[in-house]
Enzyme design. Structure first.
Site, PDB file in Angstrom:
ATOM      1  CG  HIS A 179      -1.762   1.270   1.296  1.00 45.55           C
ATOM      2  ND1 HIS A 179      -3.101   1.310   1.000  1.00 45.55           N
ATOM      3  CD2 HIS A 179      -1.403   2.543   1.613  1.00 45.55           C
ATOM      4  CE1 HIS A 179      -3.532   2.570   1.128  1.00 45.55           C
ATOM      5  NE2 HIS A 179      -2.521   3.334   1.512  1.00 45.55           N
ATOM      6  CG  HIS A 236       0.788   6.386  -0.937  1.00 44.66           C
ATOM      7  ND1 HIS A 236      -0.265   7.132  -1.391  1.00 44.66           N
ATOM      8  CD2 HIS A 236       0.325   5.717   0.158  1.00 44.66           C
ATOM      9  CE1 HIS A 236      -1.319   6.935  -0.614  1.00 44.66           C
ATOM     10  NE2 HIS A 236      -0.997   6.073   0.338  1.00 44.66           N
TER      11      HIS A 236
HETATM   12 NI    NI Z   1      -2.299   5.353   1.778  1.00 45.65          NI
END
Ligand code: NI
Length: 184
Positions: free
Chosen positions: A140, A144
């Site tokens: 996750h 980014h």
């Molecule tokens: Ni996030």
């Protein structure tokens, strides 16, 4: 120092983040602020683009999952110049959220295993394998750095259903317990 968190719609969340040099100024201070900001917002991870810096740095803390996965106990660290080399194993579905997308939680699938190269806060290079919840958190945060948000992984239908909610987030129509930066 607490850093404000950039929310959905901000262009920095869509940039591909860059590696930093070994002599990056004030890295210690930046990491300390990242950990503090993540803790204060009750996050299990925070990536530099989420505080407006397009660099390949993220921090994680899996301690909240220690009961579900004992391997997560003590899993609190910084990844610098992170590059995932390989993803493997089964696709596992988990309910995911993001500090940059407050109020939205959706189930999505990720690979269960990864191999990642990174530098630690002392400048030492590592190449390690992670699986389970640790690999999930890392993927996750790693997204980014690639300009990807978890909602990008959802089906077209699901994305359509979320469109208004996401628009509202970029307009500041949401509640968060932490300081934020809106797109405009
Ligand atoms: Ni996030």
């Amino acid at each position: 120092m607490l850093l404000p968190i950039v929310v959905y719609g901000h262009p920095v969340l869509r940039k591909i983040a860059e590696d930093i040099p070994a002599d990056f100024p004030d890295l210690d201070k930046f990491l300390k602020d990242m950990f503090q900001t993540m803790d204060e917002a009750d996050g299990v991870g925070l990536a530099a683009p989420q505080v407006g810096k397009s660099i390949r740095v993220f921090v994680v803390d899996g301690n909240a999952f220690a009961e579900a996965d004992p391997e997560c106990a003590g899993f609190r660290k910084a990844f610098i110049n992170a590059h995932i080399i390989e993803r493997s194993g089964e696709e596992i579905s988990r309910n995911e959220g993001c500090l940059s997308i407050p109020g939205i939680h959706e189930d999505m699938k990720r690979k269960d295993k990864i191999r990642i190269a990174y530098r630690d806060e002392n400048g030492k290079e590592h190449e390690e394998e992670y699986e389970g919840i640790k690999a999930w958190i890392i993927q996750h945060e790693y997204d980014h750095l690639e300009g990807i948000l978890f909602t990008d992984h959802l089906s077209t239908l699901k994305k359509r259903l979320l469109r208004n909610k996401l628009n509202n987030i970029s307009l500041g129509k949401f509640k968060a317990t932490y300081r934020v930066i809106l797109p405009k």
